[in-house]
Structure formats: structure tokens, C-alpha cells
Design a protein around this motif. Structure first.
Motif, PDB file in Angstrom:
ATOM      1  N   GLU A 626       0.842  -1.201   0.000  1.00 44.03           N
ATOM      2  CA  GLU A 626       0.000   0.000   0.000  1.00 44.03           C
ATOM      3  C   GLU A 626       0.875   1.248   0.000  1.00 44.03           C
ATOM      4  O   GLU A 626       1.971   1.265   0.579  1.00 44.03           O
ATOM      5  CB  GLU A 626      -0.943  -0.012   1.210  1.00 44.03           C
ATOM      6  CG  GLU A 626      -1.972  -1.131   1.155  1.00 44.03           C
ATOM      7  CD  GLU A 626      -2.905  -1.120   2.346  1.00 44.03           C
ATOM      8  OE1 GLU A 626      -4.016  -1.648   2.216  1.00 44.03           O
ATOM      9  OE2 GLU A 626      -2.526  -0.582   3.411  1.00 44.03           O
ATOM     10  N   GLU A 627       0.347   2.262  -0.634  1.00 44.39           N
ATOM     11  CA  GLU A 627       1.056   3.539  -0.761  1.00 44.39           C
ATOM     12  C   GLU A 627       0.427   4.526   0.210  1.00 44.39           C
ATOM     13  O   GLU A 627      -0.798   4.694   0.239  1.00 44.39           O
ATOM     14  CB  GLU A 627       0.912   4.033  -2.194  1.00 44.39           C
ATOM     15  CG  GLU A 627       1.858   5.140  -2.586  1.00 44.39           C
ATOM     16  CD  GLU A 627       1.728   5.448  -4.072  1.00 44.39           C
ATOM     17  OE1 GLU A 627       2.661   5.109  -4.823  1.00 44.39           O
ATOM     18  OE2 GLU A 627       0.688   6.009  -4.474  1.00 44.39           O
ATOM     19  N   ALA A 628       1.255   5.182   1.017  1.00 44.36           N
ATOM     20  CA  ALA A 628       0.770   6.116   2.039  1.00 44.36           C
ATOM     21  C   ALA A 628       0.594   7.513   1.446  1.00 44.36           C
ATOM     22  O   ALA A 628       1.516   8.032   0.821  1.00 44.36           O
ATOM     23  CB  ALA A 628       1.739   6.155   3.214  1.00 44.36           C
ATOM     24  N   PHE A 765       0.461  14.390  -0.063  1.00 50.05           N
ATOM     25  CA  PHE A 765       1.882  14.059  -0.153  1.00 50.05           C
ATOM     26  C   PHE A 765       2.005  12.540  -0.235  1.00 50.05           C
ATOM     27  O   PHE A 765       1.494  11.809   0.612  1.00 50.05           O
ATOM     28  CB  PHE A 765       2.626  14.580   1.086  1.00 50.05           C
ATOM     29  CG  PHE A 765       4.114  14.388   1.017  1.00 50.05           C
ATOM     30  CD1 PHE A 765       4.935  15.382   0.524  1.00 50.05           C
ATOM     31  CD2 PHE A 765       4.702  13.205   1.464  1.00 50.05           C
ATOM     32  CE1 PHE A 765       6.302  15.213   0.458  1.00 50.05           C
ATOM     33  CE2 PHE A 765       6.069  13.022   1.398  1.00 50.05           C
ATOM     34  CZ  PHE A 765       6.879  14.028   0.897  1.00 50.05           C
ATOM     35  N   ASN A 766       2.706  12.063  -1.278  1.00 49.64           N
ATOM     36  CA  ASN A 766       2.901  10.626  -1.471  1.00 49.64           C
ATOM     37  C   ASN A 766       4.142  10.195  -0.695  1.00 49.64           C
ATOM     38  O   ASN A 766       5.263  10.543  -1.054  1.00 49.64           O
ATOM     39  CB  ASN A 766       3.062  10.321  -2.970  1.00 49.64           C
ATOM     40  CG  ASN A 766       3.076   8.830  -3.259  1.00 49.64           C
ATOM     41  OD1 ASN A 766       3.398   8.015  -2.404  1.00 49.64           O
ATOM     42  ND2 ASN A 766       2.727   8.485  -4.492  1.00 49.64           N
ATOM     43  N   LEU A 767       3.910   9.407   0.366  1.00 50.65           N
ATOM     44  CA  LEU A 767       5.004   8.952   1.217  1.00 50.65           C
ATOM     45  C   LEU A 767       5.657   7.672   0.702  1.00 50.65           C
ATOM     46  O   LEU A 767       6.600   7.171   1.322  1.00 50.65           O
ATOM     47  CB  LEU A 767       4.488   8.706   2.641  1.00 50.65           C
ATOM     48  CG  LEU A 767       4.073   9.969   3.392  1.00 50.65           C
ATOM     49  CD1 LEU A 767       2.885   9.693   4.274  1.00 50.65           C
ATOM     50  CD2 LEU A 767       5.240  10.487   4.222  1.00 50.65           C
ATOM     51  N   GLY A 768       5.144   7.134  -0.413  1.00 51.12           N
ATOM     52  CA  GLY A 768       5.736   5.942  -1.002  1.00 51.12           C
ATOM     53  C   GLY A 768       5.120   4.661  -0.477  1.00 51.12           C
ATOM     54  O   GLY A 768       4.212   4.653   0.352  1.00 51.12           O
ATOM     55  N   MET A 769       5.658   3.538  -0.961  1.00 49.56           N
ATOM     56  CA  MET A 769       5.108   2.216  -0.688  1.00 49.56           C
ATOM     57  C   MET A 769       5.503   1.683   0.682  1.00 49.56           C
ATOM     58  O   MET A 769       6.614   1.917   1.156  1.00 49.56           O
ATOM     59  CB  MET A 769       5.596   1.224  -1.745  1.00 49.56           C
ATOM     60  CG  MET A 769       4.818   1.255  -3.041  1.00 49.56           C
ATOM     61  SD  MET A 769       3.353   0.233  -2.952  1.00 49.56           S
ATOM     62  CE  MET A 769       4.071  -1.401  -2.868  1.00 49.56           C
ATOM     63  N   ILE A 816      -3.327   3.589  -0.188  1.00 44.32           N
ATOM     64  CA  ILE A 816      -3.793   3.234  -1.534  1.00 44.32           C
ATOM     65  C   ILE A 816      -3.111   1.931  -1.965  1.00 44.32           C
ATOM     66  O   ILE A 816      -1.872   1.850  -1.976  1.00 44.32           O
ATOM     67  CB  ILE A 816      -3.455   4.346  -2.554  1.00 44.32           C
ATOM     68  CG1 ILE A 816      -3.996   5.690  -2.069  1.00 44.32           C
ATOM     69  CG2 ILE A 816      -4.009   3.992  -3.928  1.00 44.32           C
ATOM     70  CD1 ILE A 816      -5.497   5.730  -1.901  1.00 44.32           C
ATOM     71  N   PRO A 817      -3.889   0.895  -2.319  1.00 43.96           N
ATOM     72  CA  PRO A 817      -3.272  -0.389  -2.708  1.00 43.96           C
ATOM     73  C   PRO A 817      -2.529  -0.293  -4.044  1.00 43.96           C
ATOM     74  O   PRO A 817      -2.923   0.455  -4.939  1.00 43.96           O
ATOM     75  CB  PRO A 817      -4.472  -1.347  -2.822  1.00 43.96           C
ATOM     76  CG  PRO A 817      -5.640  -0.459  -3.085  1.00 43.96           C
ATOM     77  CD  PRO A 817      -5.361   0.836  -2.370  1.00 43.96           C
ATOM     78  N   ARG A 818      -1.447  -1.043  -4.133  1.00 42.59           N
ATOM     79  CA  ARG A 818      -0.675  -1.150  -5.367  1.00 42.59           C
ATOM     80  C   ARG A 818      -0.518  -2.629  -5.733  1.00 42.59           C
ATOM     81  O   ARG A 818      -0.370  -3.483  -4.862  1.00 42.59           O
ATOM     82  CB  ARG A 818       0.704  -0.508  -5.205  1.00 42.59           C
ATOM     83  CG  ARG A 818       0.658   1.003  -5.065  1.00 42.59           C
ATOM     84  CD  ARG A 818       0.324   1.671  -6.383  1.00 42.59           C
ATOM     85  NE  ARG A 818       0.071   3.093  -6.229  1.00 42.59           N
ATOM     86  CZ  ARG A 818      -0.186   3.910  -7.254  1.00 42.59           C
ATOM     87  NH1 ARG A 818      -0.219   3.419  -8.479  1.00 42.59           N
ATOM     88  NH2 ARG A 818      -0.411   5.178  -7.035  1.00 42.59           N
TER      89      ARG A 818
END
Length: 862
Positions: A626-628, A765-769, A816-818
Motif C-alpha cells: 500500500e502507498e501512504a 503528499f505521497n510517502l511511497g510504498m 492506496i493499494p498497489r
């Protein structure tokens, strides 16, 4: 009467279906009857004594003899004033006439079939008129031959036995003058209005048809070296044909055969020779042309169904034929090798004998081993759908068929190999790939089969050594070999096949074409500036991946894919970038090109929306984590939840730390200082790429830098801000710091970045996986995800999966799921290995990853 006619018209479709169904039933019934009269053992013996050349001549004569009947269909379509394509006319005519030969009923079946195939675009009355003209002249050729045969009987060219059939010959001979007279006298639209040209053409066609029938029988007799007088055979054959047609027995079966056998015996020809003669005549004039007719029928049927159902039936049948061909080739290859390795097993073990379609024994050890392994090798090319494999496979099957035919005739083997050959021809369209990329999956399957069979062969060889103490071991008796010499010849065959396998795989590989092109920064930058991108788009500038750019109809670049090729897998990083309206077209083009050249795309860390889109293309997926996402709109340091972050900010502010954002270009001094911080942070670890950024001056020059400096102005930490080419999303890539700075410097940098991006107008802000986060937690999850869950739970000793998620949890407002998507043609284990190798390979080894599977050669072209 009108009511009856109307009732028939209302149910005409059902009646046509009933007619076709009835013809099928009649044909099947008569084929079964004919098959009872054909002894495979007898045919085998006949073929051995006659020779291949003469058998081939009989086959050609039989096929040529059927051709004159095409004239009926040419004349019919001319009468109906409609033009048919030559190929359609030939195939349909062949099909109708060969079915009629089997079904019989005096030509009535052929009339019904011609009405069905040629009369659909004409009114019923005009079709009936045209067909009636054809029908009355169908037997005119036989009638002419009946008159000729009658003359032979009268003039004394026959024996006393044949003279008894003069009544049948004169009866058949009177038909021709009778219908000629009738066609001149009658003035109706059905028979009387035939012009002289059509009348002559119909008579000539019928005469040529019966010349072919009679000629094929006589030529087969000559090729069998039967001593005979044709002037005696002709009256017998014609009389038997007249009696068979008058009886309207399908295929003249029974009455014709019995009369011919009695007559040939009376002419001094032995009964067993007469039976063989009739048998070969039935085979080459009836059965073989009929089989070809069935193929034409299936082709026409599939064409009609395809037009009706948008080509789906043909695609399904072609794909099914391809899968059947692959299975049969592998199965046949394994059976041949086993029958050469443990021949006695196929006589001692009944179930082995039953499942072996190639149960012939005359094959010597070396040819059997060669043929078996060669079928496996060519089967790989067919399974991989490579164009180059088609002709070698046809050649191999033809050689196998000829070898079996000449050396150890077996009716079942001939039918099996012929069927396999036809299936191969039918599935040619499935072979569309330009090259073979010998994947790990292929190596696993083929290697397993080859190693197993080779080890079995070697073990049996050791067991058969004279020094091996058989008497002390209870072992399977069929493992015993006739001699060491025979075993050694088979072992030589294995060595030869190994060499051929190497050469054949190289041949299938061709000049390796690689998908995509190297990075072109100008093209990529223009595309991203024009159409936008995502949080992964900037990774293309690391220059450790290839790019695939979709160009629209106007010649403008609109969509970008970034990927790395390993083995046969194109590992695509993230979602596509660019114009969303063109994503579908770009993906379809990319999938088509990779498929054409033997590659399989794997889409790594893509969004749920894109995963569902790719699922329509037959892709399976596994959740990778998941992406934070941090909420920038509502971000604030106030409140109980942010108490520790406020304390960190206050502590670093009091210590004189400063936060600033710089935009490129950057000076050499700054880059040198950044390199020192990066190297200190890395320590003994090595840089990784693909889905992660690494320290590269060229890469860092592509975006802003966020810096944290201490009270003395010395760089304590930095992060590069990744352009996402959107107005909503902000994110960073590299985030590195000195070891001797106070703890919490990363939190200081994060919070400062949040404030900065909030002021810049970003919404999140996308904190990454967080890898493997919330993967496989349900008992109903896919088995792959359940395994991933175990890795998440127990893999923290190697990688802090849980720690990474807990750290990002502080700032994440949404997860957010990846997903990773892979083709069903791939083994999931190999997909994960490929991702692991590419995503974790040290950056200095990245250029070498392409060639990690270069078993044969390392030659690429674009």
C-alpha cells in the motif's frame, strides 16, 4: 394444396436442417459400413508389397478422378447467372461430390447440397429449374459407357459369365438417347429450354466423371500388377455400377462389391487380389477425397460462423488446434523415446500399450531416439507460437510419416500422424511470433522432460552393464536391453539431439529484437510537460530503464512506459504517463508488440484502476503493498496526535536548523556536498535502482532539492523533490542524512516538506510504498498473497516491513493499494524472482541484468 405449400414454406429452414442432418447420418452410417470391409492388417500387407511410389500414384489418380465433377457446379452457377470465387467453387464442389459419392441415392444428395450452397441468393423456382437440368444429365456418361460395354459383349470381347449382364448394359445405355430426345421434345422450363452449349457441356462433364471413375479402378489394377484384359473389366465394372445406382444403395456399397468380386473371380483373378483391388479403389476414390471434402466443409462452416459471430469461433478453434498440436507433439515425442528406452514395457504393461498412439516396433534405436527428442524440440517452437518453427515441424512430421509408412506400416499410426499434420496446418495462424525468447518457464518444462528421459535412459544403460549384478536385485524385467550396442546407438542419438537442440533454439531466436529504446530525455520531458505524469514518471531520468513511447495518428508522442527487460519479461515500472485518453491504445500496442516478439510484460506497483484495466487483457494480479498518502489540505501541527512532531520541530528550530528548497541548476560544490552526505548515509550498502532513485548528478538536476542545514550552515539532510507533473500530488525520492546529526532530523525534514508543499497548493503528499502491507490478511486471499503475508510477518529480520509501515502511519491519512500484474503464461515464482533481481540489483550491476539469461548468445538488435 396452397395450405400445404405455405406450410412447407414456413418450415423451409427446419426442413433444410433436417436434410443436412439426414445426409450426415447417412454418410456416417456408410463410412462405418465401409470401415468394416477394410482390414488394416490387409492394407498394411498390400502397402508393403506395392511400394511407396505406386501408392502415391494411386493417391494422385484418385484425386484427379474427382476433379471433372467440378464442371457440374460451374455450369449450374452459369445457369443461375452468379459468379463465385474460384477457391469457394472448387472447395464446395469437391465437398458436395465426395459426400455424394459416399451417400449415393442416385445423385439426389448432391442436388440437395447444391441447392443449399448455391441457391441461397436465388428464388426457389429458378434454383429448381437449374438443378433439374443438372440432375437428368448426371448419368449420361455412365449411359455412354454402358453402350460401349454392350458393344464389347456383343462383339465377343468378354467371356460367357459377362454375357448375362447384357440386359443391364442395354438398359443403362438407353438412358442417354432417351434424355437427349426428351430435352429436345419437351418445351417446359425444367428440361426443355436447355441450349445446345449447356447440353454438350453437361454430357461431356458426365462422360469425364465416369472416365475418372472407371480409369481410377483400371489404373489401380495396373499399378498392382494384376494380369487382366481391360476389355473384359470394363463391361463388368459398368454393369456393377448400373446395378448399384438402380438399387440406390449409398455408395453402391454391397451390390457393386459383391458383383465385382464374383465377376473378377470368373475372369480368373484370385479372390484375395480382387478384395485388395476393390479396397484400394474405395480408399483412393472414396475415402481420401471424402476426408479432403470434410476439411473443406469444416472450413466453409467455420467461415459462416465467423461472419455471424465476429470471428470468435475461428479464433477459438485455431487456439484449440494449436494447444492440441503442442500436446500431441510432446506426448508423441515422450512415447517414442519411452518405446525405444523400455520397449518391452509397451507389451507387458497393457495401459502403456493402449495410450501409445505410435506403437510401432520396427524403428531402430537411433531413429526412434532422434525422432522422439526432435518432436519435443520442434514442439517447443510450436508451443511458443514462433513462425520459424512451422516448416521444420511440417518437415519432421512428414519424415516421421514417410518413415513409418515405409518401414513399419501401421494404419493407426498413419491416421494419428496425418491428423497431427492436418492440425498443424490448421493452426498455422497461431504461429505469429517473430522470434523465440527462451524463458525460464520454458527451460523448466523442457529441461525437466529432457533430464528425466535422459537420466532414465542412462540408468537403464548402467543396469544393463554385464558387471551389474542382476541376480542380486529384484528389478523390473522390461528394463533389460537386447544388447549394449542397441543402447549405445540410442545414447549417440541423445548426443546428436543435444547438438540439434542448441542449433534449433538459436535458429528460433533469430537476431534478438529488443522492445523499446534507450532514454531520450528531450522526448520524455516534452511529453511529460505537455500531458502530465505521476509519482513514478521522474524515475525514467535515472537512465537505468528503457522507454516505450506511443505516438498518436498525428505523429505526436502522448504516452510513456518505462521498463526493464529480464529474460522474456518486460518489467514495467508504475502506471503509464501522459495523455490518459490514449492509455488504452498505447497498452494494446505495447502488448501486441511484446507478444509478437516473444516477451511478456509484467506491470509493477500499478494502481487499482489500471489493474482492473489490464485484467481485461487476461492478466492476473497480486497485491504488492500500500502507498501512504498524507493530507496536505488539512495538515496542521496542532492537536494531540501531532504532539511529538511539534516537539521535534521546536527542538530543531531552537538548535538553529534551517529548511530551504533550491531549484536547479545546482553548483558543483553543492553536488559534491550532497555526495558526501549520500555516501555517509549509504555506508557499506550499495545503491539500487528501477523503482528507487539513486544518487546521480544528472538525475538530481531534474528537480528541486529540499535541504536541512544546522546552525553553522552545514548540510545535515536532503531530499530531492520529484516532479509529478500534476497539480495535486507532491513527493520525494532520495532522503539522506549525516550519521552524527540529532535523531529526528528526518521528521524535521518531512514536516517542513509538508508545510512547503501545502503552501505550493498540493493536496496530498505521497510517502511511497509500504511493501506487503495488508497483503493476504484474509483467509480467502490468493495463495500468492497468503505467502506474501508470511513474508511480511516473519521477514522483519531481513527487512523492516512492519517498521516502515508504522513510521509512515504517523503521517498517512489514506492507504492506496498497489498491484503487480502478470500474464497467465508466466510462473508467478519466476515473476517474483525477476522483480527481486531487477529491483534489488546494485546500480553498478544494472546494465548487466539484461543478459542474465543468455544461454545461447548475447546478440540484440532494435
Amino acid at each position: 394444396m396452397k395450405t400445404i405449400i405455405q406450410w412447407i414454406k414456413d418450415r423451409l429452414g427446419y426442413l433444410k436442417t433436417l436434410f443436412i442432418f439426414s445426409v450426415v447420418i447417412i454418410v456416417i452410417r456408410e463410412l462405418l459400413s465401409i470401415s468394416k470391409t477394410i482390414s488394416t492388417a490387409q492394407l498394411a500387407e498390400i502397402f508393403r508389397t506395392i511400394g511407396f511410389g505406386k501408392i502415391a500414384a494411386m493417391l494422385v489418380i484418385g484425386l484427379i478422378s474427382v476433379l471433372p465433377m467440378v464442371g457440374y457446379d460451374i455450369i449450374l452457377n452459369r445457369i443461375l447467372k452468379q459468379k463465385q470465387k474460384k477457391a469457394f467453387l472448387l472447395e464446395t464442389s469437391w465437398m458436395i461430390n465426395t459426400i455424394n459419392n459416399i451417400a449415393g441415392f442416385g445423385g439426389l444428395v448432391s442436388i440437395g447440397l447444391r441447392s443449399e450452397f448455391y441457391g441461397t441468393k436465388k428464388d426457389g423456382k429458378s434454383v429448381v429449374k437449374a438443378l433439374s437440368k443438372i440432375l437428368i444429365f448426371l448419368m449420361s456418361g455412365l449411359s455412354i459407357y454402358s453402350l460401349f460395354a454392350f458393344l464389347l459383349v456383343v462383339l465377343g470381347h468378354t467371356n460367357n459369365y459377362l454375357e448375362q449382364y447384357w440386359i443391364w448394359l442395354i438398359g443403362g445405355g438407353l438412358y442417354f438417347p432417351a434424355i437427349m430426345l426428351l430435352s429436345f421434345i419437351r418445351k417446359d422450363e425444367y428440361i426443355g429450354d436447355i441450349d445446345n452449349k449447356t447440353r454438350i457441356q453437361l454430357v461431356l462433364t458426365s462422360f469425364l466423371e465416369w472416365t475418372g471413375v472407371l480409369g481410377s479402378f483400371l489404373v489401380i489394377g495396373f499399378l498392382m500388377d494384376i494380369p487382366m484384359n481391360p476389355l473384359q473389366i470394363i463391361p463388368l465394372f459398368i454393369a456393377a455400377s448400373v446395378i448399384g445406382i438402380v438399387s440406390m444403395i449409398p455408395g453402391e456399397l454391397g451390390s457393386f462389391d459383391i458383383m465385382m468380386l464374383i465377376g473378377l473371380s470368373a475372369l480368373g483373378i484370385k479372390r484375395e487380389i480382387g478384395v485388395a483391388w476393390i479396397l484400394l479403389y474405395r480408399l483412393f476414390y472414396y475415402i481420401v477425397p471424402f476426408i479432403i471434402g470434410v476439411i473443406f466443409f469444416l472450413k466453409n462452416l467455420s467461415h459462416g460462423l465467423n461472419q455471424r459471430y465476429s470471428g470468435i469461433p475461428r479464433e477459438l478453434m485455431t487456439e484449440l488446434a494449436h494447444k492440441v498440436a503442442v500436446f500431441l507433439m510432446y506426448f508423441s515425442g515422450i512415447m517414442i523415446i519411452l518405446s525405444a528406452t523400455i520397449p518391452s514395457a509397451f507389451t507387458q504393461v497393457k495401459w502403456l500399450e493402449k495410450i501409445n498412439p505410435l506403437s510401432f516396433h520396427i524403428l531402430t534405436q537411433l531413429p526412434a531416439i532422434l525422432l522422439g527428442f526432435l518432436l519435443l524440440i520442434t514442439g517447443r517452437g510450436i508451443a511458443a507460437k514462433v513462425k520459424r518453427a512451422y516448416w521444420p515441424t511440417l518437415a519432421l512430421l512428414t519424415i516421421t510419416l514417410a518413415y513409418t509408412f515405409l518401414k513399419d506400416f501401421s494404419w493407426g499410426v498413419l491416421v494419428f500422424l496425418s491428423l497431427l499434420l492436418l492440425i498443424m496446418i490448421f493452426s498455422k495462424k497461431e504461429l505469429f511470433r517473430e522470434q523465440l525468447v527462451y524463458s525460464w518457464e520454458m527451460v523448466t518444462v523442457d529441461g525437466g522432460i529432457f533430464i528425466l528421459l535422459t537420466v532414465l535412459y542412462i540408468v537403464i544403460g548402467v543396469y544393463n552393464l554385464p558387471t551389474f549384478p542382476h541376480h542380486k536385485h529384484h528389478f523390473i524385467s522390461f528394463f533389460l536391453f537386447p544388447s549394449e550396442k542397441i543402447w549405445f546407438s540410442g545414447f549417440v542419438g541423445i548426443l546428436l539431439v543435444t547438438l540439434f537442440s542448441y542449433l534449433f533454439i538459436r535458429y528460433l531466436e533469430g537476431n534478438r529484437y529488443r522492445i523499446g529504446i534507450p532514454l531520450n530525455s528531450q522526448r520524455v520531458q516534452k511529453l511529460l510537460d505537455t500531458y502530465g505524469g505521476n509519482s513514478d514518471s521522474q524515475l525514467i531520468f535515472l537512465n537505468d530503464k528503457d522507454m516505450y513511447i506511443y505516438t498518436d495518428n498525428t505523429g505526436e508522442d502522448t504516452v510513456l512506459l518505462q521498463f526493464k527487460t529480464l529474460n522474456n519479461k518486460c518489467l514495467v515500472m508504475g502506471n503509464p504517463s501522459g495523455k490518459k485518453e490514449d492509455f488504452a491504445a498505447a497498452i494494446e500496442q505495447f502488448l501486441a508488440e511484446t507478444d509478437r516478439y516473444g516477451y511478456i510484460p509484467v506491470f509493477y506497483e500499478v494502481s487499482e484502476e489500471f489493474a482492473m484495466f489490464l485484467h481485461e487483457f487476461g492478466y492476473d494480479f497480486i497485491k504488492m503493498g500500500e502507498e501512504a498518502h498524507g493530507d496536505l489540505v488539512n495538515f496542521t501541527l496542532s492537536g494531540k496526535k501531532m504532539k511529538s512532531e511539534r516537539a521535534v520541530m521546536n527542538r530543531f528550530t531552537k538548535a538553529g536548523y534551517q529548511f530551504e528548497v533550491l531549484t536547479p541548476p545546482f553548483s558543483a560544490d553543492l553536488l559534491a556536498e550532497l555526495k558526501l552526505v549520500s555516501d555517509e548515509w549509504l555506508g557499506s550498502r550499495r545503491e539500487k535502482g528501477f523503482s528507487l532513485g539513486f544518487f546521480s548528478e544528472q538525475y538530481l538536476q531534474k528537480g528541486p532539492l529540499a535541504l536541512a542545514k544546522d546552525a553553522e550552515g552545514k548540510l545535515a539532510a536532503f531530499a530531492n523533490i520529484m516532479p509529478t507533473y500534476t497539480k495535486n500530488e507532491g513527493t520525494i525520492d532520495l532522503m539522506r542524512y549525516r550519521k552524527n546529526v540529532p535523531s529526528g532530523v528526518m521528521d524535521y525534514l518531512f514536516v517542513s516538506l509538508f508545510t512547503y508543499m501545502q503552501e505550493e497548493g498540493f493536496t496530498y503528499f505521497n510517502l511511497g510504498m509500504a511493501p506487503l502491507a495488508n497483503v493476504g490478511t484474509s483467509k480467502k486471499s490468493f495463495i500468492q498473497e497468503r505467502i506474501a503475508y508470511l513474508v511480511y510477518e516473519f521477514g522483519s529480520r531481513f527487512y523492516s516491513f512492519q517498521g516502515l509501515r508504522e513510521y509512515k502511519e504517523k503521517y498517512a491519512a489514506e492507504w492506496i493499494p498497489r498491484y503487480t500484474l502478470y500474464s497467465r503464461d508466466s510462473f508467478i515464482a519466476y515473476v517474483m524472482i525477476a522483480l527481486l533481481l531487477v529491483d534489488n540489483a546494485p546500480i553498478e550491476q544494472q546494465p548487466k541484468v539484461h543478459g542474465i539469461r543468455r544461454i545461447l548468445r548475447n546478440r540484440y538488435q532494435r
